[in-house]
Design a protein around this motif. Structure first.
Motif, PDB file in Angstrom:
ATOM      1  N   CYS A   1      15.161  -2.666   7.551  1.00 25.98           N
ATOM      2  CA  CYS A   1      16.057  -2.913   8.686  1.00 25.98           C
ATOM      3  C   CYS A   1      15.805  -4.238   9.397  1.00 25.98           C
ATOM      4  CB  CYS A   1      15.941  -1.769   9.695  1.00 25.98           C
ATOM      5  SG  CYS A   1      16.486  -0.165   9.056  1.00 25.98           S
ATOM      6  N   THR A   2      14.835  -5.000   8.910  1.00 24.87           N
ATOM      7  CA  THR A   2      14.485  -6.262   9.564  1.00 24.87           C
ATOM      8  C   THR A   2      14.310  -7.360   8.510  1.00 24.87           C
ATOM      9  OG1 THR A   2      12.076  -5.975   9.441  1.00 24.87           O
ATOM     10  CG2 THR A   2      13.199  -4.926  11.294  1.00 24.87           C
ATOM     11  N   THR A   3      13.950  -8.529   8.972  1.00 26.52           N
ATOM     12  CA  THR A   3      13.707  -9.646   8.053  1.00 26.52           C
ATOM     13  C   THR A   3      12.299  -9.606   7.473  1.00 26.52           C
ATOM     14  OG1 THR A   3      12.994 -11.089   9.869  1.00 26.52           O
ATOM     15  CG2 THR A   3      15.333 -11.128   9.292  1.00 26.52           C
ATOM     16  N   PHE A   4      11.581  -8.525   7.695  1.00 28.12           N
ATOM     17  CA  PHE A   4      10.210  -8.443   7.189  1.00 28.12           C
ATOM     18  C   PHE A   4      10.144  -8.480   5.669  1.00 28.12           C
ATOM     19  CE2 PHE A   4       7.114  -6.852  10.622  1.00 28.12           C
ATOM     20  CZ  PHE A   4       7.646  -7.740  11.536  1.00 28.12           C
ATOM     21  N   ASN A   5      11.234  -8.133   4.994  1.00 27.49           N
ATOM     22  CA  ASN A   5      11.209  -8.211   3.533  1.00 27.49           C
ATOM     23  C   ASN A   5      11.193  -9.656   3.044  1.00 27.49           C
ATOM     24  OD1 ASN A   5      13.813  -8.908   4.155  1.00 27.49           O
ATOM     25  ND2 ASN A   5      14.800  -7.365   2.877  1.00 27.49           N
ATOM     26  N   GLU A   6      11.316 -10.618   3.970  1.00 27.65           N
ATOM     27  CA  GLU A   6      11.256 -12.035   3.602  1.00 27.65           C
ATOM     28  C   GLU A   6       9.905 -12.659   3.944  1.00 27.65           C
ATOM     29  OE1 GLU A   6      14.537 -13.915   5.535  1.00 27.65           O
ATOM     30  OE2 GLU A   6      16.024 -12.576   4.628  1.00 27.65           O
ATOM     31  N   LEU A   7       9.031 -11.883   4.604  1.00 25.15           N
ATOM     32  CA  LEU A   7       7.723 -12.430   4.969  1.00 25.15           C
ATOM     33  C   LEU A   7       6.848 -12.632   3.736  1.00 25.15           C
ATOM     34  CD1 LEU A   7       6.646 -10.470   8.188  1.00 25.15           C
ATOM     35  CD2 LEU A   7       7.562 -12.799   8.022  1.00 25.15           C
ATOM     36  N   ALA A   8       6.025 -13.647   3.800  1.00 20.03           N
ATOM     37  CA  ALA A   8       5.063 -13.923   2.739  1.00 20.03           C
ATOM     38  C   ALA A   8       3.813 -14.500   3.395  1.00 20.03           C
ATOM     39  CB  ALA A   8       5.648 -14.922   1.737  1.00 20.03           C
ATOM     40  N   VAL A   9       2.746 -14.577   2.637  1.00 12.36           N
ATOM     41  CA  VAL A   9       1.528 -15.202   3.151  1.00 12.36           C
ATOM     42  C   VAL A   9       1.850 -16.639   3.582  1.00 12.36           C
ATOM     43  CG1 VAL A   9      -0.801 -15.972   2.571  1.00 12.36           C
ATOM     44  CG2 VAL A   9       0.012 -13.745   1.779  1.00 12.36           C
ATOM     45  N   GLU A  10       1.396 -17.002   4.767  1.00  8.49           N
ATOM     46  CA  GLU A  10       1.616 -18.290   5.427  1.00  8.49           C
ATOM     47  C   GLU A  10       2.913 -18.350   6.227  1.00  8.49           C
ATOM     48  OE1 GLU A  10      -0.724 -20.403   5.801  1.00  8.49           O
ATOM     49  OE2 GLU A  10      -2.062 -19.481   4.348  1.00  8.49           O
ATOM     50  N   SER A  11       3.728 -17.289   6.203  1.00 10.86           N
ATOM     51  CA  SER A  11       4.911 -17.262   7.064  1.00 10.86           C
ATOM     52  C   SER A  11       4.490 -17.325   8.524  1.00 10.86           C
ATOM     53  CB  SER A  11       5.717 -15.975   6.839  1.00 10.86           C
ATOM     54  OG  SER A  11       6.335 -15.943   5.587  1.00 10.86           O
ATOM     55  N   GLN A  12       5.215 -18.083   9.324  1.00 10.75           N
ATOM     56  CA  GLN A  12       4.979 -18.109  10.759  1.00 10.75           C
ATOM     57  C   GLN A  12       5.704 -16.950  11.427  1.00 10.75           C
ATOM     58  OE1 GLN A  12       6.061 -22.288  11.930  1.00 10.75           O
ATOM     59  NE2 GLN A  12       4.072 -22.208  12.947  1.00 10.75           N
ATOM     60  N   VAL A  13       5.132 -16.451  12.525  1.00  7.51           N
ATOM     61  CA  VAL A  13       5.746 -15.348  13.255  1.00  7.51           C
ATOM     62  C   VAL A  13       5.610 -15.560  14.758  1.00  7.51           C
ATOM     63  CG1 VAL A  13       5.497 -13.589  11.450  1.00  7.51           C
ATOM     64  CG2 VAL A  13       3.588 -14.008  13.020  1.00  7.51           C
ATOM     65  N   ASN A  14       6.604 -15.063  15.511  1.00  8.43           N
ATOM     66  CA  ASN A  14       6.534 -15.034  16.964  1.00  8.43           C
ATOM     67  C   ASN A  14       5.722 -13.818  17.402  1.00  8.43           C
ATOM     68  OD1 ASN A  14       8.218 -17.266  17.458  1.00  8.43           O
ATOM     69  ND2 ASN A  14      10.066 -16.021  17.376  1.00  8.43           N
ATOM     70  N   LEU A  15       4.873 -13.985  18.418  1.00  6.08           N
ATOM     71  CA  LEU A  15       4.015 -12.900  18.876  1.00  6.08           C
ATOM     72  C   LEU A  15       4.133 -12.705  20.384  1.00  6.08           C
ATOM     73  CD1 LEU A  15       0.745 -13.779  16.892  1.00  6.08           C
ATOM     74  CD2 LEU A  15       2.459 -12.057  16.283  1.00  6.08           C
ATOM     75  N   GLU A  16       4.148 -11.430  20.792  1.00  8.49           N
ATOM     76  CA  GLU A  16       4.078 -11.082  22.216  1.00  8.49           C
ATOM     77  C   GLU A  16       3.365  -9.749  22.373  1.00  8.49           C
ATOM     78  OE1 GLU A  16       6.733  -9.901  26.150  1.00  8.49           O
ATOM     79  OE2 GLU A  16       7.759 -10.320  24.263  1.00  8.49           O
ATOM     80  N   LYS A  17       2.351  -9.714  23.228  1.00  7.43           N
ATOM     81  CA  LYS A  17       1.677  -8.462  23.559  1.00  7.43           C
ATOM     82  C   LYS A  17       2.569  -7.651  24.491  1.00  7.43           C
ATOM     83  CE  LYS A  17      -2.671  -8.939  24.692  1.00  7.43           C
ATOM     84  NZ  LYS A  17      -3.851  -9.514  25.379  1.00  7.43           N
ATOM     85  N   SER A  18       2.369  -6.331  24.495  1.00  6.02           N
ATOM     86  CA  SER A  18       3.226  -5.455  25.294  1.00  6.02           C
ATOM     87  C   SER A  18       2.970  -5.638  26.782  1.00  6.02           C
ATOM     88  CB  SER A  18       3.011  -3.998  24.892  1.00  6.02           C
ATOM     89  OG  SER A  18       1.662  -3.636  25.083  1.00  6.02           O
ATOM     90  N   LEU A  19       3.957  -5.212  27.567  1.00  4.56           N
ATOM     91  CA  LEU A  19       3.883  -5.303  29.021  1.00  4.56           C
ATOM     92  C   LEU A  19       2.764  -4.442  29.588  1.00  4.56           C
ATOM     93  CD1 LEU A  19       7.655  -5.027  30.030  1.00  4.56           C
ATOM     94  CD2 LEU A  19       6.124  -6.867  30.701  1.00  4.56           C
TER      95      LEU A  19
ATOM     96  N   VAL B   1       0.847  -1.196   0.000  1.00  4.96           N
ATOM     97  CA  VAL B   1       0.000   0.000   0.000  1.00  4.96           C
ATOM     98  C   VAL B   1       0.881   1.246   0.000  1.00  4.96           C
ATOM     99  CG1 VAL B   1      -1.851   1.253   1.168  1.00  4.96           C
ATOM    100  CG2 VAL B   1      -1.773  -1.242   1.307  1.00  4.96           C
ATOM    101  N   GLY B   2       0.937   1.930  -1.148  1.00  7.25           N
ATOM    102  CA  GLY B   2       1.679   3.185  -1.224  1.00  7.25           C
ATOM    103  C   GLY B   2       3.140   3.064  -0.867  1.00  7.25           C
ATOM    104  N   GLY B   3       3.749   1.936  -1.152  1.00  8.15           N
ATOM    105  CA  GLY B   3       5.160   1.747  -0.851  1.00  8.15           C
ATOM    106  C   GLY B   3       5.407   1.084   0.494  1.00  8.15           C
ATOM    107  N   ASP B   4       4.407   1.094   1.357  1.00  6.36           N
ATOM    108  CA  ASP B   4       4.497   0.404   2.640  1.00  6.36           C
ATOM    109  C   ASP B   4       3.770  -0.940   2.537  1.00  6.36           C
ATOM    110  OD1 ASP B   4       5.895   2.479   3.789  1.00  6.36           O
ATOM    111  OD2 ASP B   4       4.119   3.443   4.615  1.00  6.36           O
ATOM    112  N   VAL B   5       3.651  -1.622   3.669  1.00  6.72           N
ATOM    113  CA  VAL B   5       3.015  -2.938   3.689  1.00  6.72           C
ATOM    114  C   VAL B   5       1.993  -2.997   4.810  1.00  6.72           C
ATOM    115  CG1 VAL B   5       3.420  -5.392   4.167  1.00  6.72           C
ATOM    116  CG2 VAL B   5       4.971  -4.155   2.667  1.00  6.72           C
TER     117      VAL B   5
END
Length: 204
Positions: free
Chosen positions: A71-89, A18-22
């Protein structure tokens, strides 16, 4: 702020340019979202992102800027990629790991994976500029997971992953060559800054 204790695995259900972002749609049936709100921070692979919209009871949209993608590995993400999740403190949260900001310092790469008794040892190479912040028995965050450094040699360090962590985080998917997000211990950065400031003041 986060603790580096992964609360759930999720998957990328949709990814839109979307407009150069994701825009990312993250889906997880294991991350508790009953008390989550738009505007809340959730760490995705160690990157602090903001919830912009909910979709159903177990999915949420997040915007990812060009800076984060570069600056991160987000340029390697694709649909169905698994991700680690943590809600904030929250004030009631247990600090089970170490203080993690969700601001990735650089990307590392898995160099070697070996079995050691019931745990798995990973040898990881960090960018040279981050080597000075990584200390044996110190803390480091890898893809959002709070870990203790075993040994360090130049810009390479190793960590041991117990079976529980291996099964409940992205570590089970890592192979030699996998790139990972790294966040060094925030205390090391503050110590460096205070030391530099003290030296500058002494030389005036």
């Amino acid at each position: 702020m986060f603790t580096g204790i992964i609360q759930a695995l999720g998957r990328v259900a949709d990814l839109q340019q979307v407009g150069g972002d994701v825009r990312l749609l993250i889906e997880s049936s294991d991350l508790p979202l009953a008390n989550a709100n738009i505007g809340d921070s959730i760490a995705v692979n160690g990157v602090c992102l903001t919830v912009t919209e909910f979709q159903g009871s177990n999915a949420f949209w997040m915007d990812v800027s060009c800076e984060t993608i570069n600056c991160t590995t987000f340029n390697e993400l694709a649909v169905e990629s698994q991700v680690n999740l943590e809600k904030s403190l929250t004030p009631e949260s247990a600090l089970g790991g170490h203080l993690v900001t969700g601001h990735v310092d650089g990307m590392g790469q898995v160099l070697k994976i070996t079995t050691e008794a019931r745990s798995t040892r990973f040898l990881i190479e960090a960018p040279q500029v981050l080597a000075k912040y990584i200390a044996a028995k110190g803390s480091i965050c890898i893809d959002g997971t709070s870990l203790t450094v075993n040994t360090v040699e130049n810009n390479q360090f190793d960590i041991n992953i117990i079976p529980h962590t291996l099964e409940n985080t992205l570590f089970s998917t890592y192979r030699v060559g996998t790139r990972v997000n790294l966040e060094v211990d925030i205390i090391a950065r503050y110590v460096e800054r205070m030391t530099l400031f003290a030296n500058e003041s002494a030389s005036e």
